[in-house]
Design a protein around this motif. Structure first.
Motif, PDB file in Angstrom:
ATOM      1  N   ALA A 102     126.702 -20.895  31.861  1.00  0.00           N
ATOM      2  CA  ALA A 102     126.280 -19.571  31.422  1.00  0.00           C
ATOM      3  C   ALA A 102     127.438 -18.805  30.775  1.00  0.00           C
ATOM      4  O   ALA A 102     127.217 -17.994  29.875  1.00  0.00           O
ATOM      5  N   GLY A 103     128.672 -19.065  31.222  1.00  0.00           N
ATOM      6  CA  GLY A 103     129.824 -18.348  30.703  1.00  0.00           C
ATOM      7  C   GLY A 103     130.585 -19.076  29.614  1.00  0.00           C
ATOM      8  O   GLY A 103     131.658 -18.645  29.206  1.00  0.00           O
ATOM      9  N   TYR A 104     130.049 -20.215  29.132  1.00  0.00           N
ATOM     10  CA  TYR A 104     130.673 -21.008  28.070  1.00  0.00           C
ATOM     11  C   TYR A 104     132.090 -21.439  28.434  1.00  0.00           C
ATOM     12  O   TYR A 104     132.993 -21.412  27.596  1.00  0.00           O
ATOM     13  N   ASP A 153     137.091 -14.813  36.985  1.00  0.00           N
ATOM     14  CA  ASP A 153     135.925 -14.027  37.406  1.00  0.00           C
ATOM     15  C   ASP A 153     134.906 -14.900  38.134  1.00  0.00           C
ATOM     16  O   ASP A 153     134.334 -14.486  39.151  1.00  0.00           O
ATOM     17  N   GLN A 154     134.657 -16.105  37.626  1.00  0.00           N
ATOM     18  CA  GLN A 154     133.693 -16.998  38.272  1.00  0.00           C
ATOM     19  C   GLN A 154     134.211 -17.466  39.629  1.00  0.00           C
ATOM     20  O   GLN A 154     133.448 -17.550  40.598  1.00  0.00           O
ATOM     21  N   PHE A 155     135.504 -17.778  39.712  1.00  0.00           N
ATOM     22  CA  PHE A 155     136.095 -18.160  40.997  1.00  0.00           C
ATOM     23  C   PHE A 155     135.936 -17.037  42.018  1.00  0.00           C
ATOM     24  O   PHE A 155     135.579 -17.274  43.164  1.00  0.00           O
ATOM     25  N   ASN A 156     136.225 -15.813  41.599  1.00  0.00           N
ATOM     26  CA  ASN A 156     136.108 -14.670  42.516  1.00  0.00           C
ATOM     27  C   ASN A 156     134.659 -14.448  42.948  1.00  0.00           C
ATOM     28  O   ASN A 156     134.396 -14.143  44.110  1.00  0.00           O
ATOM     29  N   ALA A 157     133.726 -14.606  42.021  1.00  0.00           N
ATOM     30  CA  ALA A 157     132.314 -14.411  42.353  1.00  0.00           C
ATOM     31  C   ALA A 157     131.850 -15.452  43.374  1.00  0.00           C
ATOM     32  O   ALA A 157     131.131 -15.123  44.328  1.00  0.00           O
ATOM     33  N   ILE A 158     132.265 -16.683  43.202  1.00  0.00           N
ATOM     34  CA  ILE A 158     131.872 -17.744  44.145  1.00  0.00           C
ATOM     35  C   ILE A 158     132.554 -17.533  45.488  1.00  0.00           C
ATOM     36  O   ILE A 158     131.932 -17.656  46.539  1.00  0.00           O
ATOM     37  N   ALA A 159     133.855 -17.195  45.471  1.00  0.00           N
ATOM     38  CA  ALA A 159     134.600 -17.012  46.722  1.00  0.00           C
ATOM     39  C   ALA A 159     134.101 -15.805  47.513  1.00  0.00           C
ATOM     40  O   ALA A 159     134.163 -15.802  48.743  1.00  0.00           O
ATOM     41  N   ALA A 181     127.547 -24.637  41.977  1.00  0.00           N
ATOM     42  CA  ALA A 181     127.540 -23.203  41.669  1.00  0.00           C
ATOM     43  C   ALA A 181     128.476 -22.907  40.501  1.00  0.00           C
ATOM     44  O   ALA A 181     128.138 -22.147  39.589  1.00  0.00           O
ATOM     45  N   PHE A 182     129.653 -23.532  40.516  1.00  0.00           N
ATOM     46  CA  PHE A 182     130.583 -23.318  39.407  1.00  0.00           C
ATOM     47  C   PHE A 182     130.021 -23.899  38.114  1.00  0.00           C
ATOM     48  O   PHE A 182     130.152 -23.287  37.048  1.00  0.00           O
ATOM     49  N   SER A 183     129.403 -25.056  38.195  1.00  0.00           N
ATOM     50  CA  SER A 183     128.846 -25.688  37.000  1.00  0.00           C
ATOM     51  C   SER A 183     127.791 -24.802  36.352  1.00  0.00           C
ATOM     52  O   SER A 183     127.774 -24.635  35.130  1.00  0.00           O
ATOM     53  N   ARG A 184     126.909 -24.224  37.169  1.00  0.00           N
ATOM     54  CA  ARG A 184     125.886 -23.319  36.620  1.00  0.00           C
ATOM     55  C   ARG A 184     126.526 -22.088  35.978  1.00  0.00           C
ATOM     56  O   ARG A 184     126.131 -21.660  34.893  1.00  0.00           O
ATOM     57  N   ARG A 185     127.521 -21.529  36.654  1.00  0.00           N
ATOM     58  CA  ARG A 185     128.189 -20.339  36.120  1.00  0.00           C
ATOM     59  C   ARG A 185     129.004 -20.689  34.866  1.00  0.00           C
ATOM     60  O   ARG A 185     129.096 -19.886  33.941  1.00  0.00           O
ATOM     61  N   ALA A 186     129.608 -21.873  34.843  1.00  0.00           N
ATOM     62  CA  ALA A 186     130.397 -22.293  33.678  1.00  0.00           C
ATOM     63  C   ALA A 186     129.504 -22.486  32.459  1.00  0.00           C
ATOM     64  O   ALA A 186     129.891 -22.131  31.345  1.00  0.00           O
TER      65      ALA A 186
END
Length: 117
Positions: A70-72, A41-47, A63-68
């Protein structure tokens, strides 16, 4: 005299043991798959983010680090991501392995390869 039909005590115990083993496996395996789907889901959101299409590798990793956070997501870090910008679309992917200890010296090993669409 008619024969009685039903479940014997031995059959009940065997069924309980089998259900117990399946339950333990589910409790241990479901979190790994939940994290995998969260990574996808995070990969798709960034892409899919238009602002990330021309971003640098560092910006995408941030961007992935921030999302990771937040998403544990703990299975992979920003440095584990493969970034491809072929075909005018950003594609993020990664390869990682999860080892789940079951009991004694027996473990379940699952290889995951999440990727954006």
């Amino acid at each position: 005299m008619k024969r009685q039909k039903g479940l014997t005590l031995t059959g009940l115990l065997v069924a309980c043991v089998i259900l117990g083993i399946v339950g333990i496996l589910a409790i241990k395996v479901v979190p790994a798959y939940t994290e995998y789907f969260s990574i996808v889901d995070q990969f798709n959101a960034i892409a899919d983010d238009p602002g990330m299409q021309d971003a640098s590798r560092k910006d995408i990793e941030d961007a992935f680090s921030r999302r990771a956070d937040a998403g544990y997501i703990t299975a992979i870090g920003p440095g584990d991501i493969d970034i491809n910008k072929g075909g005018g679309k950003l594609v993020l992917s990664a390869d990682y392995t999860v080892r789940i200890p079951l009991f004694a010296n027996i473990s379940l090993v699952i290889d995951f390869t999440p990727s954006s669409r």
